[in-house]
Write an enzyme that holds these catalytic residues in place. Sequence first.
Site, PDB file in Angstrom:
ATOM      1  N   CYS A  98      -5.137   0.164   5.980  1.00 44.43           N
ATOM      2  CA  CYS A  98      -3.933  -0.666   6.063  1.00 44.43           C
ATOM      3  C   CYS A  98      -3.983  -1.657   4.913  1.00 44.43           C
ATOM      4  O   CYS A  98      -4.864  -2.527   4.879  1.00 44.43           O
ATOM      5  CB  CYS A  98      -3.865  -1.383   7.411  1.00 44.43           C
ATOM      6  SG  CYS A  98      -2.422  -2.457   7.573  1.00 44.43           S
ATOM      7  N   ASN A 214       3.426   8.064   7.348  1.00 41.20           N
ATOM      8  CA  ASN A 214       4.298   6.918   7.166  1.00 41.20           C
ATOM      9  C   ASN A 214       5.445   7.366   6.260  1.00 41.20           C
ATOM     10  O   ASN A 214       5.226   8.096   5.293  1.00 41.20           O
ATOM     11  CB  ASN A 214       3.542   5.771   6.506  1.00 41.20           C
ATOM     12  CG  ASN A 214       2.307   5.392   7.288  1.00 41.20           C
ATOM     13  OD1 ASN A 214       2.387   4.859   8.370  1.00 41.20           O
ATOM     14  ND2 ASN A 214       1.139   5.690   6.727  1.00 41.20           N
ATOM     15  N   GLU A 232       6.390   3.311  10.159  1.00 42.49           N
ATOM     16  CA  GLU A 232       4.951   3.579  10.202  1.00 42.49           C
ATOM     17  C   GLU A 232       4.593   4.388  11.444  1.00 42.49           C
ATOM     18  O   GLU A 232       5.073   4.104  12.540  1.00 42.49           O
ATOM     19  CB  GLU A 232       4.165   2.258  10.214  1.00 42.49           C
ATOM     20  CG  GLU A 232       4.253   1.470   8.923  1.00 42.49           C
ATOM     21  CD  GLU A 232       3.165   0.423   8.845  1.00 42.49           C
ATOM     22  OE1 GLU A 232       1.981   0.773   9.006  1.00 42.49           O
ATOM     23  OE2 GLU A 232       3.500  -0.757   8.629  1.00 42.49           O
ATOM     24  N   CYS A 241       4.444  -2.505   4.601  1.00 45.01           N
ATOM     25  CA  CYS A 241       3.317  -1.580   4.715  1.00 45.01           C
ATOM     26  C   CYS A 241       2.617  -1.579   3.367  1.00 45.01           C
ATOM     27  O   CYS A 241       3.208  -1.177   2.353  1.00 45.01           O
ATOM     28  CB  CYS A 241       3.792  -0.182   5.082  1.00 45.01           C
ATOM     29  SG  CYS A 241       2.492   1.075   5.091  1.00 45.01           S
TER      30      CYS A 241
END
Length: 302
Positions: A98, A214, A232, A241
């Site tokens: 992430c 995603n 996402e 994101c």
Amino acid sequence: MPTHRDESSAVTASAPLALRFTKGHGTRNDFVVLDDPEGALALDASVVAALADRRGGIGGDGVIRVVRTRAAGIDAPADAPEWFMDYRNADGSIAEMCGNGVRVFAAFLSRAGRLPGGEAPLDIWTRSGVRRLEVLADPPTPGDPWQVRVGMGPAGVSDGPARTVRIAGRELPAWDADMGNPHAVVELPEDLVLEDLDLTVRPGLDPEPEHGANIEFVVRRGPAHVAMRVFERGVGETQSCGTGAAAVGVVSALWAGDDGSGPWRVDVPGGTLEVARTEDGQVTLAGPAQLVADGETALPHA
């Protein structure tokens, strides 16, 4: 962000009844951060989902556990960096990386005094391998954001459209981009307005990737400047994101015939991120990370 089998057991009877947490965000992509350096806390999907719940819990797009790699109960090489970012999506599923979360992770380590002195970078371990963190600027006053640059590793991009995305009654070509997690990047035609897209439901992908993806929708704003929205996996639409912005920066440079050394500006609903590539092809992502609250909550039951 996809779903892999959980690597840890449910919370046990010996787990603490109260849980300290920090709430943070990177361009309004928000996370519950749990400090667990010695790996005493075990999480399962139901506990993570309860913590991330915006009405019954603390609320967030995901949960980050700050844990030493040797204590995390994961497979990692003997020379892996000391700290591991254990990242979970809001639905409790495990994700590889992430980009906004890793900047929040850096801000947390910085505030806790766990970063090297000065401007020295710090390598951490993730499910996508090593990521390098550089704190570019500490907050000038408490409550202000850290500025963090992350070495995101190389990008893997398809040679052309790899699948189609169904949105607004249309089927649009999408490029695959791998930033340690999978992305499908779509450039919107001029007759579709980015802000008008309905992302309350997941757009369709054909073919559907094995672990999902995603999905980023992109419009050009100017030279080396794009805007995006993202759906996402395991979460839904988010305000930002980080890995998606990195994927969009790389693919947008490809579309423009640019070598991508950048920087490229990527606007997201939650702010602005900067994407570039180093001479050896490593993607970098820079932007703010803010810690907004600390507190204690009752530990949800699995």
